[in-house]
Write an enzyme that holds these catalytic residues in place. Sequence first.
Site, mmCIF file in Angstrom:
data_model
loop_
_atom_site.group_PDB
_atom_site.id
_atom_site.type_symbol
_atom_site.label_atom_id
_atom_site.label_comp_id
_atom_site.label_asym_id
_atom_site.label_seq_id
_atom_site.Cartn_x
_atom_site.Cartn_y
_atom_site.Cartn_z
ATOM 1 N N LYS A 21 -2.204 2.525 -2.030
ATOM 2 C CA LYS A 21 -1.833 2.787 -3.424
ATOM 3 C C LYS A 21 -2.785 1.969 -4.284
ATOM 4 O O LYS A 21 -2.589 0.774 -4.489
ATOM 5 C CB LYS A 21 -0.375 2.356 -3.655
ATOM 6 C CG LYS A 21 0.373 3.170 -4.690
ATOM 7 C CD LYS A 21 -0.244 3.149 -6.074
ATOM 8 C CE LYS A 21 0.215 1.954 -6.880
ATOM 9 N NZ LYS A 21 -0.532 1.830 -8.166
ATOM 10 N N GLU A 25 -1.522 -11.579 -1.302
ATOM 11 C CA GLU A 25 -2.551 -12.367 -1.988
ATOM 12 C C GLU A 25 -2.249 -12.246 -3.478
ATOM 13 O O GLU A 25 -2.389 -11.167 -4.051
ATOM 14 C CB GLU A 25 -3.938 -11.840 -1.617
ATOM 15 C CG GLU A 25 -4.243 -12.145 -0.157
ATOM 16 C CD GLU A 25 -5.487 -11.454 0.380
ATOM 17 O OE1 GLU A 25 -6.224 -10.838 -0.402
ATOM 18 O OE2 GLU A 25 -5.705 -11.529 1.601
ATOM 19 N N CYS A 46 -9.348 -13.474 -9.011
ATOM 20 C CA CYS A 46 -8.208 -14.337 -8.664
ATOM 21 C C CYS A 46 -8.663 -15.747 -8.319
ATOM 22 O O CYS A 46 -7.929 -16.702 -8.495
ATOM 23 C CB CYS A 46 -7.446 -13.727 -7.500
ATOM 24 S SG CYS A 46 -8.515 -13.410 -6.093
ATOM 25 N N GLU A 103 -1.493 -17.994 -15.685
ATOM 26 C CA GLU A 103 -2.711 -17.241 -15.366
ATOM 27 C C GLU A 103 -3.027 -16.279 -16.505
ATOM 28 O O GLU A 103 -2.181 -15.490 -16.910
ATOM 29 C CB GLU A 103 -2.512 -16.444 -14.068
ATOM 30 C CG GLU A 103 -3.755 -15.692 -13.651
ATOM 31 C CD GLU A 103 -3.532 -14.801 -12.423
ATOM 32 O OE1 GLU A 103 -2.530 -14.060 -12.392
ATOM 33 O OE2 GLU A 103 -4.364 -14.843 -11.500
HETATM 34 P P1 NAD Z 1 -0.284 -6.014 -10.429
HETATM 35 O O1 NAD Z 1 0.646 -6.850 -9.623
HETATM 36 O O2 NAD Z 1 0.117 -5.659 -11.817
HETATM 37 O O3 NAD Z 1 -0.557 -4.624 -9.702
HETATM 38 C C1 NAD Z 1 -1.077 -4.555 -8.402
HETATM 39 C C2 NAD Z 1 -0.627 -3.260 -7.754
HETATM 40 O O4 NAD Z 1 0.784 -3.285 -7.570
HETATM 41 C C3 NAD Z 1 -0.935 -2.011 -8.559
HETATM 42 O O5 NAD Z 1 -1.383 -1.012 -7.675
HETATM 43 C C4 NAD Z 1 0.415 -1.661 -9.163
HETATM 44 O O6 NAD Z 1 0.563 -0.300 -9.468
HETATM 45 C C5 NAD Z 1 1.350 -2.077 -8.040
HETATM 46 N N1 NAD Z 1 2.727 -2.363 -8.445
HETATM 47 C C6 NAD Z 1 3.156 -2.886 -9.611
HETATM 48 N N2 NAD Z 1 4.505 -3.040 -9.572
HETATM 49 C C7 NAD Z 1 4.921 -2.601 -8.360
HETATM 50 C C8 NAD Z 1 6.196 -2.515 -7.729
HETATM 51 N N3 NAD Z 1 7.314 -2.911 -8.335
HETATM 52 N N4 NAD Z 1 6.250 -2.017 -6.463
HETATM 53 C C9 NAD Z 1 5.131 -1.634 -5.821
HETATM 54 N N5 NAD Z 1 3.896 -1.684 -6.380
HETATM 55 C C10 NAD Z 1 3.788 -2.181 -7.633
HETATM 56 O O7 NAD Z 1 -1.684 -6.771 -10.387
HETATM 57 P P2 NAD Z 1 -3.018 -6.386 -11.175
HETATM 58 O O8 NAD Z 1 -2.763 -6.627 -12.629
HETATM 59 O O9 NAD Z 1 -3.480 -5.057 -10.731
HETATM 60 O O10 NAD Z 1 -4.058 -7.470 -10.621
HETATM 61 C C11 NAD Z 1 -4.234 -8.720 -11.179
HETATM 62 C C12 NAD Z 1 -3.466 -9.771 -10.403
HETATM 63 O O11 NAD Z 1 -3.872 -9.751 -9.042
HETATM 64 C C13 NAD Z 1 -3.713 -11.186 -10.860
HETATM 65 O O12 NAD Z 1 -2.503 -11.895 -10.863
HETATM 66 C C14 NAD Z 1 -4.644 -11.758 -9.797
HETATM 67 O O13 NAD Z 1 -4.607 -13.149 -9.659
HETATM 68 C C15 NAD Z 1 -4.127 -11.068 -8.584
HETATM 69 N N6 NAD Z 1 -5.157 -11.040 -7.526
HETATM 70 C C16 NAD Z 1 -5.016 -11.860 -6.452
HETATM 71 C C17 NAD Z 1 -5.975 -11.877 -5.455
HETATM 72 C C18 NAD Z 1 -5.870 -12.797 -4.268
HETATM 73 O O14 NAD Z 1 -6.652 -12.628 -3.339
HETATM 74 N N7 NAD Z 1 -4.951 -13.745 -4.257
HETATM 75 C C19 NAD Z 1 -7.078 -11.030 -5.565
HETATM 76 C C20 NAD Z 1 -7.192 -10.208 -6.683
HETATM 77 C C21 NAD Z 1 -6.211 -10.210 -7.655
#
Ligand code: NAD
Length: 501
Positions: free
Chosen positions: A193, A269, A303, A405
Site C-alpha cells: 500500500k 520504522e 526520517c 517531529e
Molecule cells: P503516515 O503514517 O501518515 O502514512 C504512512 C502510510 O500509512 C501511508 O501509506 C498511509 O496511507 C498509511 N496509513 C495511514 N493511516 C493508516 C491506518 N490507520 N491504517 C493503515 N495504514 C494507514 O506517514 P507519512 O506522512 O507518509 O510519512 C512520514 C512519516 O514517516 C514521518 O513520521 C517519518 O519520520 C516517518 N518515516 C520513518 C522512517 C524510518 O525508517 N523510521 C522512514 C521514512 C519515514
Amino acid sequence: MLEAVQQPRSPGSGGRRQSRQFIDGAYGDAATGRTFDQVAPATGQVVGQVQEAGRDDVDRAVTAARQALNGPWGKLTLEERCQLLYKVADGITARFDEFLAAESEDTGKPYSLARHIDIPRGAANFKIFADTVRNVASKSFEMATPDGAGALNYAVHVPKGVVAVVCPWNLPLLLMTWKVGPALACGNTVVVKPSEETPATATLLGEVMNEAGVPPGVYNVVHGFGPDSAGAFLTEHPDVDAITFTGETGTGEAIMRAAATGVRDVSFELGGKNPGIVFSDCDLDKAIEGTMRSVFANCGQVCLGTERVFVHRPLFDEFVERLKVGAEALTLGHPTDEATQLGPLVSEVHRSKVRSYYDLAGQEGATVVTGGGIPQMPSDLAGGSWIQPTIWTGLPDDARVVREEIFGPCCHVSPFDDEDEVIARANDTNYGLAAALWTENVSRAHRVARQLDAGITWVNSWFLRDLRTPFGGMKQSGIGREGGEYSLEFYTETKNICIKL
Ligand code: NAD
C-alpha cells in the site's frame, strides 16, 4: 475486472498518468472504481488519477498473494527465486529514467538527489537481499540421547506468508523496496500500500515484475488512504500474516491495534526528532557540510534527518553563521533542473503542517536566523508547496518546535557546555531513531555514541548506509530491526528440526 494493461509511459512528458491497482499480475480496469487526483507538488497541478482500492480489491490482492505463495512462487528453489530478483533489479536499472521521472513528479524531489539515492537504492534492495538470503548459514546443535546415538538439531528459515507493506511518501521507491526486497527474497508474497501522495513508482514496478517473469500474485499493489481505506482494509485483513510499516508513530499505533487481531507480527520504522551534536574538537568544515545535508536533504523530509542541533558553546556563533550562509545559498528550483538542490514539500497539506510550526516557533519566542516563510518562485512553480529553509535559535528544550517531529527543511540550534549535559538533552525525547556526532576525539566518539538513544549513530558522517547492518529505532521510533540478516528475523519463521541419529 482486471486487464493486462500497462501504465502510460514517461510520466510528466505529456498525458495524465493513471496509477491503477496491480493485482495478480494485471492492472485494474481504468473504467471501474473510485479515483482521486494526483498532484505534482512542484507545480500544484493535477498530473494523474489514482484508482482507490475498495475492501474487495484488497481482498482479491491478498487472495492472489496467498495463491502465489501456495502455488508457483512457493515451489521455486531459493536459487530460482534469487535469479528473478536480480532480474527485477536489472529491470529497474533498465528503466531508470522512467522511475526517476515518476518519483520526481510525485514527490517534487530534485533529479540530482533521486538519481543518486532513490532509484539506485531501489534496484540495490533486490540484489542485496537476494545475496543475503543465498548466503545465510543454518545453525546446528548436536545433543546426547540416553541410547548414546545422539540427535542433530538444525534451524531452517521458512517464509512468514503474505506480508502487508505499508509505505510513506518521503522516499517511496527506496523505502518500499527496502521491505519488498527482503520479503520476496525470503520467499513471502506481498501486498503493497504505497502512500496516497506517491503512487507512481510502486505501480511502475508491477511492469518490471512481469517483465522479469515473477509469477502473478507475488507482488500486488493497492492504492488508497489510511483509515477506512486501503491501508486499514489491508492491515485488518485476517489472511495477512505480518505487517511491515514505515510512517508516523501515531499511524503505527493504529496499525498495531489492527495487528492485535490474530496476533500478527509487526515491524515498524517510525518518526524521529534526531539530534546532531557538534563538539568543539570537530572538523568544522565537515560538521557544517554534514549538518547542512542532514537538515535540508529532500527538503527535510528524511526520517533520519537532524532537527535538533547542539553546538559546543565556543563554536556556537560561528557555526550558526556558517549554517545560515549555507541555507541561504541553497538553490530552489524545478526538480528536473540538475542545479536544483531543494524541491518543494510533498503536498499542500504537509506544507500547512510545517508552516504551522514556523508560526509556532515565533509564538514560542524563537530567534529566526534565516527563512521562516514561503519563498518567491517563478510563475510556473508558484502553485507548488515551496517553503524556505529555516534555522531557529533561542528556544528552551521543552518548546514544542524542539520536541515534535516537523519533517521540513528546518532545525533548532542550541549551545551546550559539557558532554554529560548534551547526552541528557539529546536523549530527552520520546524518539530514538538516529543521531550524528561531530568530533575528532575517538574516545569521545565511542563514549557518546553508546550512550545516545538512537538505533543508528553516525560519527563524522550522515546517511552512510550499509544495507547489511541493523536498522530501526528505539523508543517510539520503531519496533524491530531490518537490514541484512536481521531482516530474516521478521520475514521468516525460524524452525528447529530434530533428527534422532
Ligand atoms: P503516515 O503514517 O501518515 O502514512 C504512512 C502510510 O500509512 C501511508 O501509506 C498511509 O496511507 C498509511 N496509513 C495511514 N493511516 C493508516 C491506518 N490507520 N491504517 C493503515 N495504514 C494507514 O506517514 P507519512 O506522512 O507518509 O510519512 C512520514 C512519516 O514517516 C514521518 O513520521 C517519518 O519520520 C516517518 N518515516 C520513518 C522512517 C524510518 O525508517 N523510521 C522512514 C521514512 C519515514
